[in-house]
Design a protein around this motif. Structure first.
Motif, PDB file in Angstrom:
ATOM      1  N   TRP A 152      58.891 -61.819 -39.574  1.00 33.02           N
ATOM      2  CA  TRP A 152      59.848 -62.513 -40.418  1.00 33.02           C
ATOM      3  C   TRP A 152      59.842 -61.886 -41.805  1.00 33.02           C
ATOM      4  N   LEU A 153      60.987 -61.882 -42.466  1.00 33.52           N
ATOM      5  CA  LEU A 153      61.092 -61.559 -43.883  1.00 33.52           C
ATOM      6  C   LEU A 153      61.307 -62.884 -44.595  1.00 33.52           C
ATOM      7  N   VAL A 154      60.303 -63.287 -45.380  1.00 31.71           N
ATOM      8  CA  VAL A 154      60.261 -64.640 -45.921  1.00 31.71           C
ATOM      9  C   VAL A 154      60.357 -64.608 -47.450  1.00 31.71           C
ATOM     10  N   ALA A 169      65.867 -54.461 -39.013  1.00 32.74           N
ATOM     11  CA  ALA A 169      65.373 -54.242 -40.372  1.00 32.74           C
ATOM     12  C   ALA A 169      64.440 -53.046 -40.378  1.00 32.74           C
ATOM     13  N   GLN A 170      64.499 -52.276 -41.455  1.00 32.48           N
ATOM     14  CA  GLN A 170      63.583 -51.160 -41.656  1.00 32.48           C
ATOM     15  C   GLN A 170      62.785 -51.424 -42.926  1.00 32.48           C
ATOM     16  N   ILE A 171      61.469 -51.328 -42.830  1.00 30.74           N
ATOM     17  CA  ILE A 171      60.612 -51.500 -44.003  1.00 30.74           C
ATOM     18  C   ILE A 171      60.568 -50.175 -44.757  1.00 30.74           C
ATOM     19  N   TRP A 172      60.956 -50.200 -46.031  1.00 34.28           N
ATOM     20  CA  TRP A 172      60.989 -48.996 -46.846  1.00 34.28           C
ATOM     21  C   TRP A 172      59.726 -48.815 -47.675  1.00 34.28           C
ATOM     22  N   GLY A 173      58.898 -49.838 -47.788  1.00 36.44           N
ATOM     23  CA  GLY A 173      57.663 -49.700 -48.546  1.00 36.44           C
ATOM     24  C   GLY A 173      57.071 -51.044 -48.905  1.00 36.44           C
ATOM     25  N   VAL A 174      55.819 -50.973 -49.360  1.00 41.26           N
ATOM     26  CA  VAL A 174      55.056 -52.154 -49.764  1.00 41.26           C
ATOM     27  C   VAL A 174      55.067 -52.243 -51.291  1.00 41.26           C
ATOM     28  N   VAL A 175      55.399 -53.410 -51.812  1.00 41.63           N
ATOM     29  CA  VAL A 175      55.378 -53.627 -53.261  1.00 41.63           C
ATOM     30  C   VAL A 175      53.919 -53.746 -53.698  1.00 41.63           C
ATOM     31  N   PRO A 231      51.230 -58.053 -42.440  1.00 41.20           N
ATOM     32  CA  PRO A 231      51.664 -59.430 -42.706  1.00 41.20           C
ATOM     33  C   PRO A 231      51.029 -59.950 -43.998  1.00 41.20           C
ATOM     34  N   GLY A 232      51.837 -60.579 -44.814  1.00 42.72           N
ATOM     35  CA  GLY A 232      51.390 -61.067 -46.119  1.00 42.72           C
ATOM     36  C   GLY A 232      51.817 -60.162 -47.258  1.00 42.72           C
ATOM     37  N   ASN A 233      52.128 -58.873 -46.969  1.00 38.90           N
ATOM     38  CA  ASN A 233      52.602 -57.955 -48.004  1.00 38.90           C
ATOM     39  C   ASN A 233      54.020 -58.303 -48.411  1.00 38.90           C
ATOM     40  N   VAL A 234      54.325 -58.076 -49.680  1.00 37.66           N
ATOM     41  CA  VAL A 234      55.702 -58.108 -50.137  1.00 37.66           C
ATOM     42  C   VAL A 234      56.252 -56.713 -49.873  1.00 37.66           C
ATOM     43  N   VAL A 235      57.425 -56.647 -49.233  1.00 49.33           N
ATOM     44  CA  VAL A 235      57.989 -55.363 -48.823  1.00 49.33           C
ATOM     45  C   VAL A 235      59.439 -55.240 -49.271  1.00 49.33           C
ATOM     46  N   VAL A 236      59.894 -54.001 -49.370  1.00 52.14           N
ATOM     47  CA  VAL A 236      61.309 -53.717 -49.525  1.00 52.14           C
ATOM     48  C   VAL A 236      61.802 -53.309 -48.153  1.00 52.14           C
ATOM     49  N   ALA A 237      62.862 -53.973 -47.695  1.00 55.27           N
ATOM     50  CA  ALA A 237      63.403 -53.711 -46.364  1.00 55.27           C
ATOM     51  C   ALA A 237      64.905 -53.471 -46.464  1.00 55.27           C
ATOM     52  N   ALA A 238      65.403 -52.695 -45.530  1.00 58.55           N
ATOM     53  CA  ALA A 238      66.846 -52.508 -45.386  1.00 58.55           C
ATOM     54  C   ALA A 238      67.291 -53.399 -44.233  1.00 58.55           C
ATOM     55  N   VAL A 239      68.174 -54.340 -44.525  1.00 57.21           N
ATOM     56  CA  VAL A 239      68.700 -55.272 -43.525  1.00 57.21           C
ATOM     57  C   VAL A 239      70.219 -55.187 -43.577  1.00 57.21           C
ATOM     58  N   GLU A 240      70.805 -54.794 -42.463  1.00 57.20           N
ATOM     59  CA  GLU A 240      72.256 -54.684 -42.351  1.00 57.20           C
ATOM     60  C   GLU A 240      72.848 -53.866 -43.497  1.00 57.20           C
ATOM     61  N   GLY A 241      72.206 -52.743 -43.814  1.00 53.66           N
ATOM     62  CA  GLY A 241      72.716 -51.830 -44.826  1.00 53.66           C
ATOM     63  C   GLY A 241      72.439 -52.209 -46.262  1.00 53.66           C
ATOM     64  N   GLU A 242      71.716 -53.288 -46.509  1.00 56.84           N
ATOM     65  CA  GLU A 242      71.389 -53.728 -47.870  1.00 56.84           C
ATOM     66  C   GLU A 242      69.877 -53.799 -48.039  1.00 56.84           C
ATOM     67  N   PHE A 243      69.398 -53.414 -49.230  1.00 52.68           N
ATOM     68  CA  PHE A 243      67.980 -53.560 -49.528  1.00 52.68           C
ATOM     69  C   PHE A 243      67.681 -54.996 -49.910  1.00 52.68           C
ATOM     70  N   THR A 244      66.499 -55.449 -49.540  1.00 50.91           N
ATOM     71  CA  THR A 244      66.035 -56.768 -49.932  1.00 50.91           C
ATOM     72  C   THR A 244      64.525 -56.695 -50.130  1.00 50.91           C
ATOM     73  N   VAL A 245      64.008 -57.611 -50.920  1.00 48.74           N
ATOM     74  CA  VAL A 245      62.557 -57.728 -51.097  1.00 48.74           C
ATOM     75  C   VAL A 245      62.145 -59.096 -50.573  1.00 48.74           C
ATOM     76  N   LYS A 246      61.151 -59.100 -49.689  1.00 49.58           N
ATOM     77  CA  LYS A 246      60.662 -60.338 -49.070  1.00 49.58           C
ATOM     78  C   LYS A 246      59.199 -60.154 -48.676  1.00 49.58           C
ATOM     79  N   ARG A 247      58.561 -61.257 -48.324  1.00 51.48           N
ATOM     80  CA  ARG A 247      57.196 -61.228 -47.814  1.00 51.48           C
ATOM     81  C   ARG A 247      57.260 -61.049 -46.291  1.00 51.48           C
ATOM     82  N   LEU A 248      56.498 -60.101 -45.771  1.00 49.62           N
ATOM     83  CA  LEU A 248      56.451 -59.853 -44.338  1.00 49.62           C
ATOM     84  C   LEU A 248      55.447 -60.814 -43.709  1.00 49.62           C
TER      85      LEU A 248
END
Length: 157
Positions: free
Chosen positions: A111-113, A130-136, A86-103
């Motif tokens: 939450w992806l914020v 959602a699947q977390i693909w990595g930490v920014v 929690p607090g990391n910025v992450v790249v996540a796959a949500v509904e087949g699309e990549f997004t970058v948000k704060r976990l």
């Protein structure tokens, strides 16, 4: 939603000269003109786990607010070897699309914020939502428009 393009990485060393003296935002000291630094390899900084790290380009404005200030067009180093916290910025796959948000964790849910208050957070209610693909780990932004875009070409995976 911020969209993320995954990019290829040149894995050979990228050597730069490190300035030994911090660069003040005020007035420079004339005595610092003769100093030279040692060579550093950006790959060792940006890619501590080279087999588990990729570069991604941000498309969108959901993360351009504080505290991350990740603007549209920025490059991010994303490390898959790190466990998202929690607090990391992450790249996540949500509904087949990549997004970058704060976990974030609020109560029992994650939450992806976005850092931009004009965008809504996304509550993760199911493990497969959602699947977390990595930490920014690092963000590279461009101050002279067009130069970074000319040298880094994106491709869809």
């Amino acid at each position: 939603m911020c969209i993320v393009d995954i990019l290829d990485i040149a894995r050979h060393p990228v050597w730069l000269i490190e300035c030994e003296t911090p660069v003040p935002a005020g007035f420079p000291s004339p005595a610092d003109n003769s100093r030279t630094g040692e060579r550093i390899d950006l790959n060792t900084i940006l890619l501590p786990h080279p087999d588990c790290t990729y570069l991604a380009r941000v498309k969108g404005h959901s993360m351009d607010g504080p505290p991350s200030h990740i603007p549209d067009g920025a490059l991010m180093a994303v490390d898959c070897a790190l466990k998202p916290q929690p607090g990391n910025v992450v790249v996540a796959a949500v509904e087949g699309e990549f997004t970058v948000k704060r976990l974030e964790k609020r109560g029992q849910f994650y939450w992806l914020v976005p850092d931009n208050p004009h965008y809504d957070p996304l509550q993760i209610t199911a493990p497969d939502q959602a699947q977390i693909w990595g930490v920014v780990t690092h963000v590279i932004t461009e101050l002279i428009n067009g130069k970074l875009q000319d040298h880094v070409r994106s491709r869809r995976l």
